[in-house]
Design a protein around this motif. Structure first.
Motif, mmCIF file in Angstrom:
data_model
loop_
_atom_site.group_PDB
_atom_site.id
_atom_site.type_symbol
_atom_site.label_atom_id
_atom_site.label_comp_id
_atom_site.label_asym_id
_atom_site.label_seq_id
_atom_site.Cartn_x
_atom_site.Cartn_y
_atom_site.Cartn_z
ATOM 1 N N VAL A 91 0.319 -4.201 -8.383
ATOM 2 C CA VAL A 91 -0.764 -4.441 -7.133
ATOM 3 C C VAL A 91 -1.917 -4.767 -8.185
ATOM 4 C CG1 VAL A 91 -2.455 -2.180 -7.080
ATOM 5 C CG2 VAL A 91 -2.018 -3.967 -5.472
ATOM 6 N N TYR A 124 -8.602 -3.781 -4.238
ATOM 7 C CA TYR A 124 -7.741 -4.483 -4.635
ATOM 8 C C TYR A 124 -7.321 -5.905 -3.399
ATOM 9 C CZ TYR A 124 -6.476 0.136 -5.773
ATOM 10 O OH TYR A 124 -6.448 1.738 -5.827
ATOM 11 N N ASN A 131 3.667 3.985 -2.678
ATOM 12 C CA ASN A 131 2.696 3.948 -3.353
ATOM 13 C C ASN A 131 3.663 2.095 -4.570
ATOM 14 O OD1 ASN A 131 0.883 5.773 -3.546
ATOM 15 N ND2 ASN A 131 1.936 6.303 -5.189
ATOM 16 N N LYS A 165 5.547 -4.861 -4.939
ATOM 17 C CA LYS A 165 4.475 -4.014 -5.942
ATOM 18 C C LYS A 165 4.321 -2.823 -6.691
ATOM 19 C CE LYS A 165 1.670 -8.694 -5.669
ATOM 20 N NZ LYS A 165 2.515 -9.116 -6.235
ATOM 21 N N SER A 169 1.977 0.469 -7.051
ATOM 22 C CA SER A 169 0.337 0.250 -6.890
ATOM 23 C C SER A 169 -0.010 2.054 -7.457
ATOM 24 C CB SER A 169 -0.344 0.296 -5.179
ATOM 25 O OG SER A 169 0.324 1.902 -4.702
ATOM 26 N N ASP A 170 -1.499 2.635 -7.155
ATOM 27 C CA ASP A 170 -2.068 3.813 -7.767
ATOM 28 C C ASP A 170 -1.568 4.619 -8.694
ATOM 29 O OD1 ASP A 170 -2.036 6.907 -5.349
ATOM 30 O OD2 ASP A 170 -2.873 6.340 -6.985
#
Length: 864
Positions: free
Chosen positions: A587, A603, A659, A669, A671-672
């Motif tokens: 992301v 984001y 995530n 994607k 993320s986090d």
């Protein structure tokens, strides 16, 4: 009689019209243009701004070795199909002959879109451009330049010294330094412009000036400081210039505050500054240091630009004071490359009154010495010695021009390419052969191994030089080269800068220097003051809101909950990690906000939410088995890049279905990155750290020994795989004890041959048995008790790609059974000796085509 009078009237009218037409024709001949040419176009066409582009054919002196072509792919980021989708291709030297007024300075703009034309490889295009004996480009590669700037198209703008002959000859020729090279151009613009360049003071030499008027100049930067993008149709002076936002070039924690003149404030040109200098919209906005003079005395308002070494540059500062009206209210010093360009600048003193624009030019030579590092720094600082009423500085606009050297040359070297794909490269990806010939398979293995190893080699070899910028005035600051898409943020004293509290600033200069800094006002406006109706998710960090920035760009705004256990460290880690990483399956972090106790991350908006929402606990459509497989493959690519493709091994530490986000095209994607850690170096086997993560996904070995490795992510991903297959949470306390943990329950069922009983019933009849066997076998290996027994993410990805082949083409997939996975270590030793300039990768940026995934390069015969 009336008839004769009427005839006489029409004769006189006809002569009047003819005389007027003849006069207009003479005027047109004496002052032809502007010329806006779409190269390779067969007829006139309008661009998205409504400007008409003419065909270039009648301006070519010879079209024998020039062909017209259409690009095979239109990159979404192109501002318009005209002029970029047509091109004029040259295999030998060709010249455009354009009639221009004598003794007038000219503005020449060249447009390049490196795509595939008539099956020509854009990487083979190297060429030069000469205009009236000035060398504008030499051995220029539009493809390399586009990749380096992560742009689809390139615009080069030049200001040419007056022509004595009344002709502008633009000669384009393939480079003799590259075999089989060709030249191309998509658009040419020529404008007559007033001579707006006077001698500029040479920085560091108070008694010397640089004669700019007789030089040929290249526009390097044109910024509407403190304001927004100004398009060509909104420029003034008939020059169709484009003015950009200055935010990406800001350096340092304190980026100041932006302001705009009130509607009742009149901004008007003077005799010295006309509309040909800059549009009024540039002078109606500004960036200043902020309201706190104490803070302002301790920092510089600074911008950083990348330039070519061994050239002289003219830096043009645009000023207009619309807030103050007296002398000595705002006085400041101007620095260019750590040298004083102007002490005690007072805009009111220069202009004579408020609301009157002024500009100042300063020349500086940028050498190739290490202290310069091919960068040009512009800084402003309050002039304390003048004891002004306000300790502040202001700037409305900034332009940087490169002057030709003594040989009439303006050409610089091609930049180091980025790995972001251009339109041409995307076209190549989509035109990948569907053949399943075994020779293609072997070629895919070799190519994949080469890409993997080259990435590893280049990551070690290519590191950017770090640069310290020491200021001789109050305070100092240091930092690295600022990426074109970022702005810096460093910790500051406990006071207010630009209206935001910095007492709680926790970001290192590196963390904040790589992404955009939003004001709290921008965030509140974009989220409608954190309207609850815009909440699209809630996590350990806080709520996530759907928002809008820059007039229409959709974003996800993650706002920290003050009572959240995930706080300062996670906030900083997220910025440090994501701002340095670029990958199709990670992301994208746009920016952050740290004001008034708020910690906010911005984001790219993921239109289809989290993977978990589409598996259970949501009203989203059920995902097909094939789509689930593709999502798993995408997430595996992202994790594999973290483990092997970045400068250092990065361990995510919180891999789970919430995530893994899905964009509008259902691309996965990861993320986090708030819990992410840099992995062990070559001399370590693990990183000793406190256990963090989400229960149900935690690696038991990491939990027991507090020793973190990339195999901890592999374990978590194994849980995700079973979660995707079974559509149930990783932990469900409401179930019988033996079924609470999905990992334990799935392994138990798999070993008993009862896995089919816990598979998502909505997938009934969708899964090919061979695919299920390979998928479940992969997930089982990921969940091995000991990390050393688990596969790498590269191997997981290899198996998932194979599972997809088994799902789609089980008969064809049998051809791959005999193909062994490549020996990465052996390939590495072999490819260390290879230098392939066409495949050089950036330090921390990659795409699927260069992620080091071998099997994913050659198994997926459908093309990507």
């Amino acid at each position: 009689m009336k008839t004769k009078t009427l005839i006489l009237f029409y004769v006189i009218l006809l002569f009047t019209i003819l005389n007027k037409a003849e006069a207009q024709s003479k005027i047109s001949q004496s002052n032809p243009g502007p010329y806006i040419l779409a190269c390779g176009a067969s007829s006139d066409a309008k661009d998205s701004d409504g400007r008409t582009w003419r065909s270039d054919s009648k301006f070519l002196s010879s079209s024998k070795d020039a062909i017209t072509a259409t690009a095979q792919y239109q990159d979404p980021s192109l501002p318009s199909a005209v002029p970029y989708m047509t091109a004029r291709i040259f295999t030998s030297q060709s010249t455009y002959n354009i009639s221009v007024p004598k003794n007038n300075r000219l503005l020449l703009r060249l447009h390049f879109y490196p795509s595939i034309y008539s099956n020509l490889n854009p990487n083979d295009s190297y060429f030069g451009v000469i205009a009236n004996e000035f060398t504008l480009l030499k051995n220029f590669s539009a493809s390399i330049t586009a990749r380096a700037l992560t742009q689809a198209y390139i615009v080069r703008e030049f200001s040419l010294s007056p022509s004595q002959s009344g002709n502008l000859n633009v000669t384009i020729f393939p480079s003799s330094q590259q075999n089989g090279s060709y030249a191309f151009v998509n658009g040419i613009e020529v404008f007559t412009m007033p001579d707006i360049f006077l001698p500029a003071a040479l920085v560091g030499f108070s008694d010397q000036t640089v004669d700019v008027g007789s030089s040929c100049l290249q526009t390097m930067t044109r910024l509407n400081v403190g304001g927004q993008y100004i398009s060509a149709i909104n420029d003034s002076g008939g020059l169709d210039r484009t003015w950009y936002d200055d935010t990406p070039y800001l350096f340092g924690a304190a980026s100041g505050v932006t302001s705009q003149a009130d509607k009742d404030v009149k901004i008007q040109y003077s005799n010295d500054v006309t509309e040909s200098i800059a549009p009024l919209n540039v002078y109606r906005t500004a960036r200043s240091m902020g309201p706190n003079g104490t803070v302002n005395k301790n920092y510089n308002l600074t911008w950083v630009f990348q330039v070519d070494a061994n050239f002289t540059y003219v830096v043009r500062f645009h000023f207009c004071e619309f807030q103050l009206d007296k002398l000595n209210q705002r006085v400041f010093d101007i620095f260019v490359n750590n040298q004083t360009a102007q002490p005690s600048a007072d805009v009111i003193a220069w202009a004579g009154s408020p609301g009157v624009p002024v500009y100042k030019d300063y020349a500086v030579y940028v050498s190739d010495q290490p202290d310069y590092d091919e960068e040009l720094w512009v800084a402003m600082h309050p002039s304390a010695s003048m004891k002004p009423e306000y300790y502040d500085a202001i700037l409305n606009g900034l332009e940087i021009f490169k002057l030709n050297d003594t040989e009439g040359n303006l050409a610089g070297l091609n930049p180091t390419p980025s790995v972001m794909p251009t339109g041409a490269e995307k076209t190549k990806e989509f035109s990948t052969s569907r053949s399943s010939n075994s020779a293609h398979v072997i070629g895919g293995i070799a190519g994949g191994a080469a890409g993997c190893v080259i990435a590893f080699v280049v990551i070690i070899v290519i590191t950017r030089k770090k640069k310290n910028f020491n200021r001789s005035k109050s305070g100092s600051c240091s930092g690295n080269w600022l990426p074109i898409y970022g702005s810096s943020h460093t910790s500051t004293s406990k006071s207010t800068i630009s209206g935001r509290s910095s007492a709680g600033s926790h970001l290192s200069s590196l963390a904040g220097g790589l992404c955009r800094h939003f004001s709290l006002g921008e965030i509140k406006y974009g989220s409608k003051n954190f309207d609850e109706s815009r909440v699209i998710g809630v996590g350990g960090f806080g709520k996530v809101y759907k928002g809008v920035i820059d007039g229409g760009t959709k974003v996800a705004i993650k706002r920290s909950n003050p009572s959240s256990e995930q706080g300062v460290n996670e906030f900083e880690t997220e910025i440090e990690m994501l701002s340095k990483l670029r990958h199709k399956h990670l992301v994208s972090l746009i920016g952050f906000c740290e004001e008034q106790g708020e910690m906010i991350l911005v984001y790219d908006y993921m239109a289809n939410g989290t993977l978990r929402e589409h598996l259970y606990r949501g009203d989203k459509p059920c995902l097909s088995w094939k789509k689930r497989l593709e999502i798993c493959i995408g997430a595996a690519k992202g994790l594999h890049y973290l483990h092997t493709g970045a400068k250092y091994t990065i361990i995510h530490r919180d891999v789970k279905t919430t995530n893994i986000l899905l964009d509008e095209n259902w691309e996965a994607k990861v993320s986090d990155f708030g819990l992410s850690k840099t992995g062990p170096n070559l001399n370590q086997t693990h990183v000793s750290t406190m256990v963090k993560g989400s229960f149900g996904y935690l690696d038991p070995e990491y939990f027991r020994r507090q020793q973190l490795t990339e195999k901890s992510d592999v374990y978590s991903f194994g849980v995700v795989l079973f979660e995707v297959l079974c559509a149930r949470p990783a932990l469900n306390p409401s179930l019988p004890k033996e079924q609470v943990s999905l990992a334990d329950w799935a392994l138990s069922c798999l070993r008993k041959g009862e896995l089919g009983e816990i598979i998502d019933p909505r997938l009934e009849g969708q899964i090919n048995p061979e695919c299920l066997e390979k998928f479940s076998e992969t997930a089982e290996k990921c969940l091995a008790d000991h990390g050393i027994e688990r596969p790498s993410m590269g191997d997981v990805l290899w198996n998932l790609e194979f599972a997809l082949q088994l799902q789609e083409n089980p008969d064809q997939a049998a051809n791959f059974v005999a193909v062994e996975k490549p020996d990465h270590a052996a390939a590495h030793l072999q490819m260390l000796r290879i230098i392939d300039e066409d495949n050089v990768l950036g330090e921390e940026e990659t795409d699927d085509s260069s992620s080091g995934v071998v099997f994913s390069q050659m198994v997926n015969q459908r093309g990507r």
